[in-house]
Structure formats: structure tokens, C-alpha cells
Scaffold this motif. Structure first.
Motif, PDB file in Angstrom:
ATOM      1  N   VAL A   1       7.612   5.172  -5.202  1.00  0.00           N
ATOM      2  CA  VAL A   1       6.434   5.273  -3.842  1.00  0.00           C
ATOM      3  C   VAL A   1       5.366   6.400  -4.143  1.00  0.00           C
ATOM      4  CG1 VAL A   1       6.984   5.817  -1.526  1.00  0.00           C
ATOM      5  CG2 VAL A   1       8.876   4.546  -2.735  1.00  0.00           C
ATOM      6  N   ALA A   2       4.363   5.848  -3.096  1.00  0.00           N
ATOM      7  CA  ALA A   2       2.582   6.910  -3.480  1.00  0.00           C
ATOM      8  C   ALA A   2       3.345   8.400  -3.022  1.00  0.00           C
ATOM      9  CB  ALA A   2       2.191   6.439  -2.556  1.00  0.00           C
TER      10      ALA A   2
ATOM     11  N   SER B   1       1.185  -1.357  -0.382  1.00  0.00           N
ATOM     12  CA  SER B   1       0.105  -0.022  -0.003  1.00  0.00           C
ATOM     13  C   SER B   1       0.904   1.145   0.163  1.00  0.00           C
ATOM     14  CB  SER B   1      -0.872   0.117   1.199  1.00  0.00           C
ATOM     15  OG  SER B   1      -0.205  -0.151   2.077  1.00  0.00           O
ATOM     16  N   ALA B   2       1.576   1.551   0.023  1.00  0.00           N
ATOM     17  CA  ALA B   2       2.913   2.215   0.292  1.00  0.00           C
ATOM     18  C   ALA B   2       3.235   2.273  -1.003  1.00  0.00           C
ATOM     19  CB  ALA B   2       5.002   1.989   1.297  1.00  0.00           C
ATOM     20  N   LEU B   3       3.365   2.034  -2.528  1.00  0.00           N
ATOM     21  CA  LEU B   3       3.236   1.875  -2.803  1.00  0.00           C
ATOM     22  C   LEU B   3       2.910   1.892  -4.349  1.00  0.00           C
ATOM     23  CD1 LEU B   3       6.623  -1.101  -3.938  1.00  0.00           C
ATOM     24  CD2 LEU B   3       6.593   1.324  -3.140  1.00  0.00           C
ATOM     25  N   ARG B   4       2.706   3.232  -5.174  1.00  0.00           N
ATOM     26  CA  ARG B   4       2.113   3.429  -6.236  1.00  0.00           C
ATOM     27  C   ARG B   4       2.540   1.931  -8.252  1.00  0.00           C
ATOM     28  NH1 ARG B   4      -0.929   4.345  -3.367  1.00  0.00           N
ATOM     29  NH2 ARG B   4      -2.067   5.630  -2.557  1.00  0.00           N
ATOM     30  N   SER B   5       1.482   2.242  -8.835  1.00  0.00           N
ATOM     31  CA  SER B   5       2.532   1.066 -10.563  1.00  0.00           C
ATOM     32  C   SER B   5       1.885   2.216 -11.156  1.00  0.00           C
ATOM     33  CB  SER B   5       1.694   0.005  -9.830  1.00  0.00           C
ATOM     34  OG  SER B   5       0.642  -0.502  -9.488  1.00  0.00           O
ATOM     35  N   ARG B   6       1.894   1.642 -12.715  1.00  0.00           N
ATOM     36  CA  ARG B   6       1.950   1.845 -13.793  1.00  0.00           C
ATOM     37  C   ARG B   6       2.177   0.743 -14.544  1.00  0.00           C
ATOM     38  NH1 ARG B   6       3.615   6.961 -17.976  1.00  0.00           N
ATOM     39  NH2 ARG B   6       2.959   6.043 -19.554  1.00  0.00           N
ATOM     40  N   ARG B   7       0.765   0.426 -14.785  1.00  0.00           N
ATOM     41  CA  ARG B   7       1.668  -1.281 -16.042  1.00  0.00           C
ATOM     42  C   ARG B   7       1.734  -0.867 -16.910  1.00  0.00           C
ATOM     43  NH1 ARG B   7      -3.868  -5.167 -17.508  1.00  0.00           N
ATOM     44  NH2 ARG B   7      -2.849  -4.627 -19.583  1.00  0.00           N
ATOM     45  N   ILE B   8       2.208  -1.801 -17.453  1.00  0.00           N
ATOM     46  CA  ILE B   8       3.444  -1.267 -18.717  1.00  0.00           C
ATOM     47  C   ILE B   8       3.346  -2.451 -19.888  1.00  0.00           C
ATOM     48  CG2 ILE B   8       4.706   1.029 -18.304  1.00  0.00           C
ATOM     49  CD1 ILE B   8       7.157  -1.880 -17.514  1.00  0.00           C
TER      50      ILE B   8
END
Length: 301
Positions: free
Chosen positions: A267-268, A150-157
Motif C-alpha cells: 500500500v502506497a 493507484s493506491a498500491l506501489r510495486s517492485r518487479r521481482i
């Protein structure tokens, strides 16, 4: 004494590997950089660096402090850049990436990225070991699989297919598995850094596998499968040459697991530098043009 100067000297000493190189970059000279880092340690009452005649190395306390200070300096630089017009991305970008993905798809894109952004330096950490972005100094991590932090954000590539493969040589000796459960009676090439351990996931079940050969390199898994040492499991693109030549064959295709996402994580609650955004956009565009990393667009499941 200027705390910002002390932190800058410390970070440059870590990243260049010596007080002399840091001094040349900062225009301060080696004695001053060494003195400023010592002053920082004295202020913190903590040893940050091990010093020897050959190199500098971080203490455990220094590793934690470096990650925090690097983020502070990046935030300051990024805040200043937002006040200027038409500022190109610049500075050192640290990116962690899995081994096979890095060698096959990321490295071929690196020359064009560095040419497009001459002010950016890239530190690519190639490893299948887990990199903690919160505690370590990397801005981005390319990872395979779903996000569970939950501390991270993501972008699907990307999105790719995992397959089970065997060589004609192996199957002529050992036979062909017809169900995932049959793998319990076969030699499987075990990739020791697989996130699921010795469990291979299929559409409706996970199977514990074993074999006489275990290795921590995806390329070595591919070579072992080509040599007939056992059955392999991994991205279809890892075995592309053998499949194209007919030496390898996809087995248990009806039980293939659902496609696996490739994501860039950050990191969010951390200010993301322009160089990191530029890299994400660049790699996303590069991956979008690779059919093997976009299976949903080319294949129904």
C-alpha cells in the motif's frame, strides 16, 4: 481504559484464535483479555468477534477493524524501532501469493528466510483469489501481471513466459492447432481463476476458449494437460517436466504473448515494516537466480 491495550488484546486474540492464548502471550490471563475485548466492543458499540466454545471468528465489522488496527500497531512498532540502533526485523508478516508461484518458488525460499530473520513470523496466504491489501491485513502481495491500482506501489521481482502446450497423446487424437483461432475447435483445459477469464492472450489477439474440463488449480491444469485431456495455457515453468521429457510440446510459439511481470505490491501510503522490506529483498534475490523467472535475460522476444 488504555485504548492501545484494548486494541493489542483484540489483535492478539484474532491472531492466536483464543483469549487464552492471547492472555499467555501478553501475560494478562484469559479473563482480562476477554474483558478488555468486550470493553473495546462496548466502546465501539460494535460486535467484533463471534465467540463459541471452540473458536473465535471475526464479524464483518471486526474484519475491517482488525485490518485498520493491525496497521496502527505495526506503525507504532516500526516508529519505535527506528529510534533503536541495529534492530533486527521482527513481528508477524502477512504475505499473499498465487498458488503455483507459492508452491514452486516461494515455499522453497521460506526456510532460509525464517533462518535469516529469527524474529519474524510469516503468515503466507496461498490463493489465486484477489486479496485487497487496502482493506485486509496483509502487508505484501505477490502478483502476476501489471499494476492497475493507484493506491498500491510495486517492485518487479521477475518476468516469465506464458505458453500454449499440448501433449503428444492429445495431438495424435485431435490434431495440432496452427493459429490461435484454431483453439475454438479444440478442447482447452480452462483454469477458472485466470484473471482474464476464458480469454487466452496471444501476441496480437485474445481468443475465447472452452473445453470439457475446468479447474481452479494450476497444478490440476498441468496434470490434465499431461493426461491428454486438452490444450493448456500458462507459465512455461508450470509445464517444465512434461516439456523436458518430450511428452508435452509448446504450440503456437510464434504467437506467444509478451513476457508477464511478477511483482510484490504494498500500500502506497502505509508505513512498510522492516520485516516487509527484508522479505522483499530476500525474495527478489532468490527469484533473480531462477532463469525461468527472468526470461528477458535469457531469451529474445
Amino acid at each position: 481504559m488504555d485504548r492501545f491495550l484494548l486494541m493489542t488484546c483484540f489483535v492478539r486474540a484474532v491472531e492466536t484464535g483464543s483469549f487464552s492464548a492471547a492472555g499467555r502471550q501478553l501475560g494478562l490471563g484469559q479473563p482480562n483479555v476477554s474483558r478488555y475485548v468486550a470493553a473495546l466492543e462496548d466502546h465501539l458499540q460494535t460486535r467484533l468477534l463471534h465467540r463459541s466454545t471452540r473458536k473465535l471468528s471475526l464479524t464483518p465489522e471486526g474484519e475491517r477493524y482488525y485490518a485498520e488496527v493491525r496497521r496502527i500497531l505495526d506503525a507504532v512498532s516500526e516508529s519505535e524501532s527506528t529510534l533503536r540502533d541495529n534492530v533486527s526485523p521482527s513481528g508477524l508478516l502477512r504475505v499473499a501469493c498465487p498458488t503455483a508461484l507459492a508452491h514452486t518458488f516461494v515455499m522453497p525460499a521460506v526456510p532460509a528466510f525464517l533462518e535469516a530473520y529469527p524474529g519474524v513470523s510469516l503468515d503466507l496466504h496461498i490463493s489465486d483469489s484477489y486479496i485487497n491489501l487496502v482493506e485486509e491485513g496483509a502487508e505484501l502481495a505477490i502478483r502476476i501481471g501489471h499494476l492497475d491500482d493507484s493506491a498500491l506501489r510495486s517492485r518487479r521481482i521477475g518476468l516469465f513466459e506464458r505458453v500454449c502446450v499440448a501433449s503428444q497423446r492429445y495431438m495424435s487424437r485431435k490434431g495440432r492447432p496452427t493459429t490461435p483461432s484454431d483453439l475454438a475447435h479444440h478442447d482447452c483445459v480452462v483454469y477458472t481463476l485466470l484473471s482474464s477469464g476464458t480469454s487466452w492472450y496471444f501476441r496480437h489477439q485474445a481468443i475465447e476458449v472452452s473445453g470439457r474440463f475446468r479447474v481452479n488449480s494450476p497444478e490440476a491444469v498441468q496434470a490434465a494437460v499431461d493426461a491428454g485431456l486438452g490444450i493448456g495455457y500458462g507459465p512455461r515453468w508450470l509445464f517444465a517436466d512434461g516439456l523436458a521429457s518430450g511428452e508435452l510440446e509448446v504450440i503456437l510459439a510464434d504467437d506467444n504473448p509478451t513476457p508477464v511481470p511478477i511483482q510484490i505490491l504494498y500500500v502506497a501510503n502505509r508505513l512498510l515494516p522492516q520485516r516487509a522490506v527484508a522479505f522483499m529483498d530476500f525474495i527478489a534475490r532468490a527469484f533473480a537466480g531462477i532463469p525461468a523467472l527472468n526470461v528477458a535475460a535469457t531469451r529474445k522476444h
